[in-house]
Design a protein around this motif. Structure first.
Motif, PDB file in Angstrom:
ATOM      1  N   ASN A   7     110.109  29.594  65.122  1.00 21.14           N
ATOM      2  CA  ASN A   7     110.318  30.954  64.628  1.00 21.14           C
ATOM      3  C   ASN A   7     110.821  30.915  63.193  1.00 21.14           C
ATOM      4  O   ASN A   7     111.510  29.971  62.775  1.00 21.14           O
ATOM      5  CB  ASN A   7     111.316  31.699  65.509  1.00 21.14           C
ATOM      6  N   TYR A  67      97.335  41.112  68.376  1.00 27.60           N
ATOM      7  CA  TYR A  67      98.423  40.244  68.817  1.00 27.60           C
ATOM      8  C   TYR A  67      98.933  39.312  67.716  1.00 27.60           C
ATOM      9  O   TYR A  67     100.145  39.086  67.602  1.00 27.60           O
ATOM     10  CB  TYR A  67      97.978  39.399  70.019  1.00 27.60           C
ATOM     11  N   VAL A  68      98.020  38.746  66.930  1.00 22.87           N
ATOM     12  CA  VAL A  68      98.449  37.764  65.911  1.00 22.87           C
ATOM     13  C   VAL A  68      99.350  38.401  64.854  1.00 22.87           C
ATOM     14  O   VAL A  68     100.445  37.889  64.579  1.00 22.87           O
ATOM     15  CB  VAL A  68      97.220  37.081  65.269  1.00 22.87           C
ATOM     16  N   GLY A 110     102.676  39.223  66.444  1.00 23.60           N
ATOM     17  CA  GLY A 110     103.449  38.021  66.737  1.00 23.60           C
ATOM     18  C   GLY A 110     104.185  37.502  65.514  1.00 23.60           C
ATOM     19  O   GLY A 110     105.309  36.996  65.607  1.00 23.60           O
ATOM     20  N   ILE A 111     103.538  37.642  64.361  1.00 22.59           N
ATOM     21  CA  ILE A 111     104.161  37.203  63.109  1.00 22.59           C
ATOM     22  C   ILE A 111     105.227  38.186  62.642  1.00 22.59           C
ATOM     23  O   ILE A 111     106.339  37.796  62.268  1.00 22.59           O
ATOM     24  CB  ILE A 111     103.084  37.018  62.022  1.00 22.59           C
ATOM     25  N   PHE A 126     107.163  34.680  64.912  1.00 20.20           N
ATOM     26  CA  PHE A 126     106.540  33.373  65.068  1.00 20.20           C
ATOM     27  C   PHE A 126     105.779  33.039  63.789  1.00 20.20           C
ATOM     28  O   PHE A 126     105.281  33.937  63.098  1.00 20.20           O
ATOM     29  CB  PHE A 126     105.567  33.358  66.247  1.00 20.20           C
ATOM     30  N   SER A 183     102.393  31.214  61.973  1.00 25.01           N
ATOM     31  CA  SER A 183     101.001  31.597  62.244  1.00 25.01           C
ATOM     32  C   SER A 183     100.402  30.896  63.464  1.00 25.01           C
ATOM     33  O   SER A 183      99.772  31.534  64.312  1.00 25.01           O
ATOM     34  CB  SER A 183     100.138  31.326  61.007  1.00 25.01           C
ATOM     35  N   SER A 211     101.952  32.027  66.769  1.00 26.54           N
ATOM     36  CA  SER A 211     101.512  33.399  67.001  1.00 26.54           C
ATOM     37  C   SER A 211     100.076  33.423  67.510  1.00 26.54           C
ATOM     38  O   SER A 211      99.733  34.200  68.413  1.00 26.54           O
ATOM     39  CB  SER A 211     101.629  34.209  65.707  1.00 26.54           C
ATOM     40  N   THR A 212      99.237  32.551  66.955  1.00 27.91           N
ATOM     41  CA  THR A 212      97.859  32.448  67.428  1.00 27.91           C
ATOM     42  C   THR A 212      97.821  31.934  68.861  1.00 27.91           C
ATOM     43  O   THR A 212      97.033  32.412  69.692  1.00 27.91           O
ATOM     44  CB  THR A 212      97.044  31.520  66.516  1.00 27.91           C
ATOM     45  N   SER A 217      98.832  34.628  71.145  1.00 26.25           N
ATOM     46  CA  SER A 217      97.714  35.564  71.213  1.00 26.25           C
ATOM     47  C   SER A 217      96.659  35.073  72.204  1.00 26.25           C
ATOM     48  O   SER A 217      96.143  35.853  73.012  1.00 26.25           O
ATOM     49  CB  SER A 217      97.091  35.746  69.825  1.00 26.25           C
TER      50      SER A 217
END
Length: 603
Positions: free
Chosen positions: A51, A108-109, A112-113, A118, A120, A123-124, A127
């Motif tokens: 994170n 989502y990506v 997430g960031i 998160f 990249s 986060s992916t 996702s």
């Protein structure tokens, strides 16, 4: 007037010109608590601390719904309400995205960031786990659902110029349709029945999915050379254009749905008026039978008959005009018992809700894809067996991946054409939204799907956002399109999600939690949205949802580009080398020492 393609080409040229600059000399540094405290250029290099605190330049670790009092006694990072809010957003997004056949990675990506903080790659990975959960929830519903046309007949019917059956319900009221259906069932002493199909078009999925995946593999190879800001900018431009085109399709389909509903209302209204007039005339005639004055009775009967004729002619003339306009494009086919027998056999095969052999072929496709992904790596995840891009086995696996995917697509493409030829010979009742497969259409859609896959891999978006609009262009029914693309998403997201979690690039508790959040959200959301579409007949709603999701993904791409460029002091990095292998001994500490809370949070 400059076309939209020319605009995209000009923008792409400008972006590539910027990317030709040399690499940026300065890079953002983050404090990592490993090895007694080190600095890294990305928190992806700080194992276990994925994170990112952009404001203070710190890599930190978070637990689901946790405040980390043991690590951060001053509670700098309260995650409870953030995680609850994220769960609600993921729940709603999963239901909406799955209903129109996309994974939702474009939503989502970025979230997430921005929301979960998160970096990249994690986060992916989160996702992909979310998409996997949503696609499984949607798949359970799609496997049980039928095609929108649940009353396919084995009779020849009237055909248009493409040999597609003109709907029997066209221009008829509900009462007339019910009467016509009853008459059909009583033909040949009750020897006829209605047929339907599964909602998922397995044949199309087995042809288009491998072609899209093969294109995506080629697109990912090109993408490795591009800086992040470039492929995200291209993603934004292409997604923006796709959203615009999809919105145009939505507006035209919405207008058509409204017209059809209004036309059906008018038909019902006229049918009710006819029935009321007939009842009044019958009642009037019965009363006149008891009258003693024959002349008045005769006059009354004549008047009643004239009124009835006027009403019938008024409505009948209009129907005749409509029929005459359609008759110019109506084809009546010759038929016989042998063709009817073959036609029924094909309808029975297509009516199977769970075609075991096709589901098995999709499983084989998934197994082959998963094995290659585990061996080669993908989506930013390293190989599980240590194969790198410098290994000769890497090229072998890439080549085998192309052969595997294109070979399967060619096999099932050939089967599509062969089966279509048999259907034409026996006067198969093609639906108005069916694709009539021949060699020219096969080559065209194979090429277009492969190019769409290249775009998907190049700009890092899911296949659903590309294949969904493509299927709408192919005039596939929106419900069939969304179910088929959602099934394809299961094939691609599952293996990638597993490799992300097993590689430790996404915390397993987050992956499992959001998997089930999206699973439940997709199941409930798709169930209610599909119910609304069935009830209202407004299939265009699915197209509008798809366009909106693509529009949100477009905004997300540009937000990430701006945030990353701002973090890099607006330095546009140049093209990257194709193969970069991380030094395994870079963080090989004899004893892993972590910073204390006061050292890690000096603010």
């Amino acid at each position: 007037k400059i076309s939209s393609r020319a605009h995209v080409l000009l923008i792409a040229c400008g972006l590539f010109a910027l990317a030709s600059a040399k690499s940026c000399s300065s890079a953002t540094q983050y404090q990592c608590p490993l090895c007694g405290g080190i600095t890294v250029s990305s928190c992806q290099e700080c194992d276990g601390y994925l994170n990112v605190d952009e404001k203070n330049g710190i890599c930190f670790n978070r637990q689901l719904f946790g405040n980390h009092e043991f690590l951060d006694p001053d509670n700098h990072y309260p995650f409870l309400w953030i995680d609850i809010a994220a769960a609600i957003v993921w729940f709603i997004s999963a239901g909406v995205a799955t209903a129109c056949g996309v994974g939702g990675g474009g939503i989502y990506v970025p979230l997430g960031i921005i929301l979960l903080r998160f970096s990249s790659k994690p986060s992916t990975g989160l996702s992909q786990a979310s998409i996997f959960g949503a696609s499984v929830g949607g798949l359970i519903l799609n496997l049980r659902n039928n095609h929108p046309d649940t009353k396919i007949r084995d009779t020849v019917g009237r055909r248009d110029n493409d040999l597609k059956v003109i709907p029997y319900e066209s221009g008829k009221s509900k009462a007339e349709v019910a009467k016509d259906e009853q008459q059909y069932l009583t033909l040949d002493n009750g020897g006829h029945k209605f047929y339907t199909r599964p909602l998922i078009d397995y044949d199309m999925a087995l042809f288009l999915a491998p072609m899209e995946m093969a294109g995506a593999v080629f697109g990912v190879i090109i993408q490795k050379l591009m800086p992040n800001w470039l492929f995200l900018s291209l993603a934004g431009v292409i997604l923006g254009l796709t959203a615009w085109k999809t919105y145009q399709k939505f507006f035209s389909s919405y207008k058509k749905d409204k017209e059809n509903i209004e036309k059906q209302k008018q038909v019902e209204k006229k049918a009710l008026l006819e029935a009321t007039t007939k009842m009044n005339d019958d009642s009037k005639g019965a009363k006149m039978e008891g009258q003693e004055d024959a002349d008045l009775s005769y006059a009354g009967d004549q008047e009643s008959h004239a009124m009835d004729n006027d009403s019938t002619i008024s409505f009948g003339e209009k129907k005749d005009v409509e029929e005459q306009e359609r008759d110019e494009n109506i084809i009546i086919l010759d038929d016989d018992e042998k063709k009817l027998e073959m036609r029924r056999k094909l309808l029975e095969e297509d009516a199977r809700q769970y075609p075991i052999e096709k589901i098995f072929y999709m499983f084989v496709l998934w197994v082959g894809l998963a094995v290659i992904v585990f061996l080669k790596g993908g989506k930013g995840v390293d190989s599980l067996v240590g194969i790198t891009c410098k290994s000769p086995w890497y090229g072998v696996l890439v080549g085998f991946q192309f052969i595997w995917l294109i070979g399967i697509a060619a096999l099932f493409g050939f089967k599509l054409v062969k089966r279509h030829q048999i259907k034409v010979q026996c006067n198969y009742p093609f639906h108005e939204n069916d694709v009539l497969w021949d060699s020219s259409k096969l080559r065209f859609y194979a090429t277009v799907t492969f190019m769409a896959g290249i775009v998907a891999g190049l700009v890092g978006i899911g296949g659903g956002m590309v294949l969904g609009p493509l299927m709408l262009v192919m005039n596939i029914h929106p419900r069939v399109s969304s179910a088929t693309t959602a099934t394809m998403v299961v094939l691609t997201s599952s293996s990638v999600a597993i490799i992300y979690v097993t590689s430790g690039l996404v915390p397993w508790e987050y992956a499992v939690f959001f998997f089930f959040v999206c699973f439940v959200g997709a199941y409930i959301g798709k169930k209610y949205i599909d119910g609304y579409v069935k009830k209202t007949g407004m299939a265009s709603v699915l197209i509008g949802i798809l366009a909106t999701i693509i529009a949100f993904a477009t905004i997300g791409c540009f937000i990430i580009v701006i945030l990353n460029l701002e973090k890099a002091d607006w330095c546009f990095d140049g093209f990257k080398p194709f193969c970069v292998v991380k030094d395994e001994n870079e963080l090989n500490c004899p004893v892993i020492q972590e910073l204390s809370a006061s050292e890690m949070f000096p603010f």
